[in-house]
Scaffold this active site. Structure first.
Site, PDB file in Angstrom:
ATOM      1  N   ASN A 201       0.848  -1.189   0.000  1.00 45.20           N
ATOM      2  CA  ASN A 201       0.000   0.000   0.000  1.00 45.20           C
ATOM      3  C   ASN A 201       0.884   1.239   0.000  1.00 45.20           C
ATOM      4  OD1 ASN A 201       0.401   0.919   2.887  1.00 45.20           O
ATOM      5  ND2 ASN A 201      -0.381  -1.159   3.233  1.00 45.20           N
ATOM      6  N   ASP A 271      -4.434  -6.334   5.540  1.00 44.96           N
ATOM      7  CA  ASP A 271      -5.376  -7.221   6.230  1.00 44.96           C
ATOM      8  C   ASP A 271      -5.294  -8.646   5.690  1.00 44.96           C
ATOM      9  OD1 ASP A 271      -6.454  -5.339   7.998  1.00 44.96           O
ATOM     10  OD2 ASP A 271      -7.733  -4.506   6.425  1.00 44.96           O
ATOM     11  N   LYS A 281       9.569 -16.795  -9.871  1.00 42.59           N
ATOM     12  CA  LYS A 281       8.696 -15.789 -10.508  1.00 42.59           C
ATOM     13  C   LYS A 281       7.607 -16.513 -11.290  1.00 42.59           C
ATOM     14  CE  LYS A 281       8.950 -11.949 -13.791  1.00 42.59           C
ATOM     15  NZ  LYS A 281       8.882 -12.342 -15.171  1.00 42.59           N
ATOM     16  N   PHE A 317      -4.616   3.625  15.179  1.00 43.59           N
ATOM     17  CA  PHE A 317      -5.028   4.592  14.159  1.00 43.59           C
ATOM     18  C   PHE A 317      -6.245   4.044  13.429  1.00 43.59           C
ATOM     19  CE2 PHE A 317      -2.028   8.121  13.251  1.00 43.59           C
ATOM     20  CZ  PHE A 317      -1.180   7.933  14.326  1.00 43.59           C
ATOM     21  N   LYS A 331     -14.110   0.727  17.221  1.00 36.74           N
ATOM     22  CA  LYS A 331     -12.821   0.045  17.106  1.00 36.74           C
ATOM     23  C   LYS A 331     -12.029   0.171  18.411  1.00 36.74           C
ATOM     24  CE  LYS A 331     -11.588   0.158  12.696  1.00 36.74           C
ATOM     25  NZ  LYS A 331     -11.041   0.776  11.467  1.00 36.74           N
ATOM     26  N   LYS A 335     -11.064  -3.259  20.323  1.00 33.66           N
ATOM     27  CA  LYS A 335      -9.656  -3.669  20.381  1.00 33.66           C
ATOM     28  C   LYS A 335      -9.001  -3.308  21.721  1.00 33.66           C
ATOM     29  CE  LYS A 335      -9.026  -3.569  15.369  1.00 33.66           C
ATOM     30  NZ  LYS A 335      -8.115  -3.326  14.239  1.00 33.66           N
TER      31      LYS A 335
HETATM   32  N1  CTP Z   1      -3.686  -2.890  12.520  1.00 37.57           N
HETATM   33  C1  CTP Z   1      -2.868  -3.875  13.015  1.00 37.57           C
HETATM   34  N2  CTP Z   1      -2.835  -5.102  12.448  1.00 37.57           N
HETATM   35  C2  CTP Z   1      -3.611  -5.380  11.402  1.00 37.57           C
HETATM   36  C3  CTP Z   1      -4.469  -4.405  10.877  1.00 37.57           C
HETATM   37  C4  CTP Z   1      -4.486  -3.157  11.460  1.00 37.57           C
HETATM   38  O1  CTP Z   1      -2.143  -3.593  13.976  1.00 37.57           O
HETATM   39  N3  CTP Z   1      -3.544  -6.591  10.861  1.00 37.57           N
HETATM   40  C5  CTP Z   1      -3.749  -1.588  13.180  1.00 37.57           C
HETATM   41  C6  CTP Z   1      -3.162  -0.422  12.419  1.00 37.57           C
HETATM   42  O2  CTP Z   1      -1.792  -0.244  12.677  1.00 37.57           O
HETATM   43  C7  CTP Z   1      -3.994   0.747  12.934  1.00 37.57           C
HETATM   44  C8  CTP Z   1      -5.334   0.117  13.096  1.00 37.57           C
HETATM   45  O3  CTP Z   1      -5.097  -1.254  13.335  1.00 37.57           O
HETATM   46  O4  CTP Z   1      -3.557   1.191  14.186  1.00 37.57           O
HETATM   47  C9  CTP Z   1      -6.107   0.337  11.852  1.00 37.57           C
HETATM   48  O5  CTP Z   1      -7.147  -0.475  11.815  1.00 37.57           O
HETATM   49  P1  CTP Z   1      -7.990  -0.564  10.456  1.00 37.57           P
HETATM   50  O6  CTP Z   1      -7.216  -1.295   9.443  1.00 37.57           O
HETATM   51  O7  CTP Z   1      -8.571   0.769  10.149  1.00 37.57           O
HETATM   52  O8  CTP Z   1      -9.138  -1.311  11.027  1.00 37.57           O
HETATM   53  P2  CTP Z   1      -9.595  -2.768  10.937  1.00 37.57           P
HETATM   54  O9  CTP Z   1      -9.680  -3.234  12.335  1.00 37.57           O
HETATM   55  O10 CTP Z   1      -8.736  -3.507   9.985  1.00 37.57           O
HETATM   56  O11 CTP Z   1     -11.042  -2.557  10.442  1.00 37.57           O
HETATM   57  P3  CTP Z   1     -11.662  -2.351   9.010  1.00 37.57           P
HETATM   58  O12 CTP Z   1     -10.654  -2.763   7.991  1.00 37.57           O
HETATM   59  O13 CTP Z   1     -12.817  -3.225   9.110  1.00 37.57           O
HETATM   60  O14 CTP Z   1     -12.007  -0.883   8.954  1.00 37.57           O
END
Ligand code: CTP
Length: 389
Positions: A201, A271, A281, A317, A331, A335
């Site tokens: 990303n 995610d 490759k 975040f 959230k 969490k």
């Molecule tokens: N984060 C993490 N580990 C993951 C995914 C996210 O530690 N596998 C942390 C990021 O560093 C950030 C927060 O979670 O602090 C962001 O969460 P976000 O991706 O917005 O939320 P999700 O819980 O993944 O929810 P959604 O995708 O459903 O919005």
């Protein structure tokens, strides 16, 4: 520390009692020195009450030596707000009232200024020249003059928030977080598809690196775990661990978290990852196309939320597009976080890749703190000051 707070005649003077309150709360002694015009915006009674000390504003009130005794008393002098007028006076060596006289007398000791003025005045070459002069003399500028704001950003000339100013003062001391250890995650993660490709990303890591720098400046030891980025940080209190995938970040973060006072997870963790990673490759498939099977990555933030012990602070975040506040709040609870920093996608100049950001910090008790568009360095200080006060 003994802090002299100098106040000049700008509308932002109404925020000074809050600055004084924050400094007192952090254990500092405070004395205020104001110009006559400052007292149009904030009253003597308020300043004397919050600082629990008499105000200094009349050069001739106590035998014309108060500026010398205040100079001897103070460890640091912070001028907030600093108008174009006081900046110009100091740059030209003019001492025609209590505060400007104190400022000249204070030479040799640390001086911090938080400029505040109309953006046209701010842009005037005379003001910019004076700011450069003061900086070249070692006067620290907080807020618009830090040189971190891009040109054309709205709000230029606006005074830094009291939290930021207080953080700079406390950081100057470098003791605020001494003895503490903090974990910060930063940057993107790369999830390998084959030996040459990955899913990633656009996260630059700038926010996380700014957080690590600000924590270290405040005296903390920092464990910075970062995904791939070209950013570097060179600070004796920052230990950098470079990883690539979400699972590597998970392993590193869960290992150090138990030894930490807190963690701020700013990384943009993928995610999902490909369920398989080819060690060569992959060849193209022609018309058949290519299908990737993805499996979920561990949620580092949620895991640390479960591991969290009494006294540890966990900050996450969130980047939301709809129902921002409500989703962030959910959230935060789900969490088990103490704070969540909501990144705004509605504002130009905030978010991935850019040098500025605009955030809302939401705490577990439901209180909100919204920042203006600021440099990521300033946002970092605001976050740290909020989550540690
Ligand atoms: N984060 C993490 N580990 C993951 C995914 C996210 O530690 N596998 C942390 C990021 O560093 C950030 C927060 O979670 O602090 C962001 O969460 P976000 O991706 O917005 O939320 P999700 O819980 O993944 O929810 P959604 O995708 O459903 O919005």
């Amino acid at each position: 520390m003994k802090v002299v707070v100098g106040i000049t005649g700008g509308i932002a003077a109404y925020k000074v009692p809050e600055l004084v309150r924050l400094l007192k709360k952090a254990g500092h002694e405070v004395r205020c020195a104001a110009t006559e015009h400052a007292l149009e915006f904030v009253t003597r009674v308020t300043l004397e009450t919050v600082s629990e000390n008499p105000l200094y504003c009349d050069l001739f009130a106590s035998g014309h030596t108060e500026h010398i005794s205040l100079k001897d008393w103070g460890d640091v002098l912070v001028v907030a707000p600093a108008t174009a007028n006081i900046i110009g006076k100091v740059a030209s060596g003019i001492a025609d009232d209590a505060l400007s006289t104190l400022l000249l007398a204070f030479s040799g000791k640390p001086v911090i200024m938080a400029p505040a003025m109309n953006s046209l005045m701010w842009a005037h070459p005379a003001v910019q020249r004076n700011i450069s002069t003061l900086k070249s003399w070692g006067i620290r500028m907080v807020g618009p003059a830090e040189g971190e704001l891009a040109c054309g950003v709205s709000g230029v000339g606006r005074m830094a928030e009291p939290e930021q100013i207080a953080a700079v003062i406390c950081q100057g001391e470098g003791l605020m977080m001494k003895g503490e250890r903090w974990l910060v995650t930063a940057g993107p993660t790369y999830e390998r598809i084959d030996s040459v490709r990955f899913i990633g990303n656009y996260s630059s890591g700038k926010m996380g690196f700014a957080l690590a720098q600000a924590l270290a400046d405040a005296g903390a030891e920092v464990e910075l775990i970062t995904g791939p980025t070209s950013l570097k940080i060179d600070h004796p209190r920052v230990k950098v661990t470079r990883i690539e995938s979400a699972r590597e970040m998970y392993a590193a973060a869960t290992e150090v978290f138990p030894q930490c006072n807190g963690a701020i997870l700013s990384a943009a963790v993928a995610d999902y990852r490909p369920s398989e990673c080819a060690d060569h490759k992959l060849k193209k498939n022609g018309d058949e196309g290519m299908h990737l099977d993805l499996v979920q990555n561990p949620d580092i933030l949620a895991t640390l939320g479960r591991m969290k012990k009494e006294g540890q602070t966990l900050v996450g975040f969130a980047l939301e597009t709809d129902n921002e506040e409500a989703n962030a709040q959910r959230k935060l609870e789900k969490k088990n976080l103490n704070y969540i920093v909501l990144n705004s996608l509605r504002d130009k100049g905030a978010g991935f890749g850019v040098d500025t950001n605009k955030v809302t910090i939401i705490s577990r008790d439901g209180s909100y703190k919204e920042s203006p568009l600021m440099s990521k360095q300033e946002v970092a200080r605001l976050i740290i000051n909020t989550v540690t006060s």
